[in-house]
Design an enzyme around this catalytic site. Structure first.
Site, short mmCIF file in Angstrom:
data_model
loop_
_atom_site.label_atom_id
_atom_site.label_comp_id
_atom_site.label_asym_id
_atom_site.label_seq_id
_atom_site.Cartn_x
_atom_site.Cartn_y
_atom_site.Cartn_z
N HIS A 276 0.83 -1.21 0.00
CA HIS A 276 0.00 0.00 0.00
C HIS A 276 0.86 1.26 0.00
CE1 HIS A 276 0.27 1.01 4.38
NE2 HIS A 276 0.25 -0.29 4.58
N GLU A 322 -4.89 1.98 2.59
CA GLU A 322 -4.96 0.85 3.52
C GLU A 322 -5.08 1.32 4.95
OE1 GLU A 322 -3.42 -2.19 6.33
OE2 GLU A 322 -2.60 -0.21 5.89
#
Length: 453
Positions: A276, A322
């Site tokens: 991420h 995320e």
């Protein structure tokens, strides 16, 4: 039957795997350990761009940078997937102190992501310390109303896998504010999620339950929590003051970044490797999760450098959001479903760039058995822990599509020293460990691509 299946797979594989495949895996490691560029990419991401919280200028710059990196490497297709993300900002630096009689002692805190601000003058109140929600419930409104709740359950230091220790403590960070507000608390302070005893507070996401007052919540360093707990035992009437200036703005547009090498034989079967791109705003996001992003890019770079032409399409994906929403991973899976894409496996690196130990998997027995037979090939590179485990937050939504989810497992002992804290900077990452992780994932991608699932 399962044992017979595993035995047959192993026998079928072992006859040829120890020669051509072992040589190719050696070449992958040699390429990345000799010519690897993931640390160089991470250096730019950390030192030139810096923090990359969703909705921020840093996140936007990181999207354009990683897109350009993959284009410059000549990946056959590089594209963006638009996704709307939360936009929370910290504002001016937080303030906090313990008022014990006439003595005021400053302690380090940071607002938790998603929290509301305190009033402009801050909040000062007596403190109630608990370790569990059950303790809080037993105290009830009579003892909690008008006070600040200190959630002081430490991560269990006896857990060898520190992610298990984290799982056992993190609920107080995510839900503590609403649990405290049920009983009339005016604020919540949460012990930082780390086994280290230091002065670095660790932020992280929190959420408010519907229909319950939203009270400000912050993380306090472990040293600060220990001191507050000690002084509370001596003087239960002491007061705690904190002030924070955070706010949640309107959702902002952002992107996942995707680069791919198209398969030569089964291009409609996709293998994803990724991390991420967003990070918390306190530091550079080197371990969490700049490392995973640059490792994913390195997997494809190495394959191109070695002239490997995969049978299946290999993608590197930089997911956005995320840390405080998981919208990038959800969007990626939604688009995969809409486009009728077949993702046979997804690998995520989001446990830091430390020494590789193996892979954890979520999938069917047959899928996991197919990968487990590679143990003998991968064990010489320190990858002994291969079996059922956890995949990763961003790739989780792909599980609904039948995708085998694979989480890269580096050594876990130091990860929470840096996780969500101001010391998560480039110097926390060892270049060789980072390269070994990239090579580990590249080796597994090579094997899954060659033999399928």
């Amino acid at each position: 039957m399962k044992k017979i299946l595993f035995f047959l797979l192993f026998c079928a594989f072992s006859g040829f795997a120890q020669n051509t495949d072992s040589l190719q895996i050696r070449k992958i490691y040699d390429e990345i350990l000799t010519n690897g560029e993931c640390y160089k990419t991470l250096t730019y991401l950390c030192k030139t761009i810096g923090p990359r919280l969703s909705g921020s200028t840093g996140a936007a710059k990181a999207v354009q940078y990683t897109k350009k990196v993959m284009e410059d490497y000549g990946f056959e297709k590089v594209f963006l997937q638009e996704v709307m993300v939360p936009h929370w900002v910290r504002g001016a630096k937080e303030e906090a102190y313990i008022e014990n009689g006439k003595v005021k002692t400053k302690v380090p805190i940071v607002a938790l992501g998603g929290s509301v601000a305190t009033p402009a003058i801050g909040i000062k109140a007596e403190v109630i310390e608990v370790k569990t929600f059950e303790e809080l419930k037993a105290l009830g409104e009579a003892k909690v109303k008008g006070k600040i709740v200190l959630f002081n359950r430490p991560m269990d230091p006896t857990k060898i896998n520190t992610f298990e220790a984290y799982a056992g403590a993190v609920g107080q960070r995510g839900n503590g504010a609403s649990e405290a507000a049920k009983y009339g608390a005016v604020g919540a302070i949460v012990r930082s999620m780390t086994t280290l005893q230091d002065n670095n507070p660790h932020t992280g996401g929190m959420r408010y339950a519907p229909g319950i007052p939203m009270i400000p919540t912050a993380a306090i360093s472990t040293n600060g929590a220990n001191l507050l707990s000690k002084l509370l035992k001596e003087n239960p009437k002491l007061k705690f003051y904190f002030k924070q200036n955070c706010q949640t703005l309107d959702d902002a547009p952002s992107h996942n970044v995707v680069g791919e090498i198209r398969g030569t034989e089964k291009p409609d079967e996709i293998i994803v490797v990724g991390g991420h791109l967003d990070s918390w705003d306190l530091a550079e996001g080197a371990q969490d999760d700049g490392s995973g992003c640059v490792q994913a890019i390195e997997v494809l770079r190495a394959m191109k450098a070695l002239g490997i032409k995969p049978k299946r399409t290999i993608r590197a994906v930089m997911y956005m959001n995320e840390e405080n929403g998981l919208r990038g991973g959800t969007k990626y899976a939604d688009l995969a479903k809409q486009n009728n894409e077949k993702h046979i496996a997804a690998i995520e690196s989001d446990n830091g760039g430390f020494t590789p130990r193996g892979f954890g998997m979520v999938g069917t027995n047959e899928q996991i058995a197919k990968v487990t037979v590679y143990k003998n090939l991968l064990a010489p590179y320190g990858l002994a822990e291969i079996g059922r485990g956890s995949g990763g937050a961003d790739i989780g939504p792909l599980g609904n599509l039948g995708t085998l989810l694979i989480g890269f497992k580096p050594d876990s002992q130091r990860y929470f020293d840096f996780h969500h804290a101001q010391n998560d900077k480039l110097d926390a990452v060892n270049e060789r460990e980072l390269q070994l992780g990239a090579a580990s994932m590249a080796a597994l991608v090579y094997l899954i691509d060659k033999y399928g699932l």
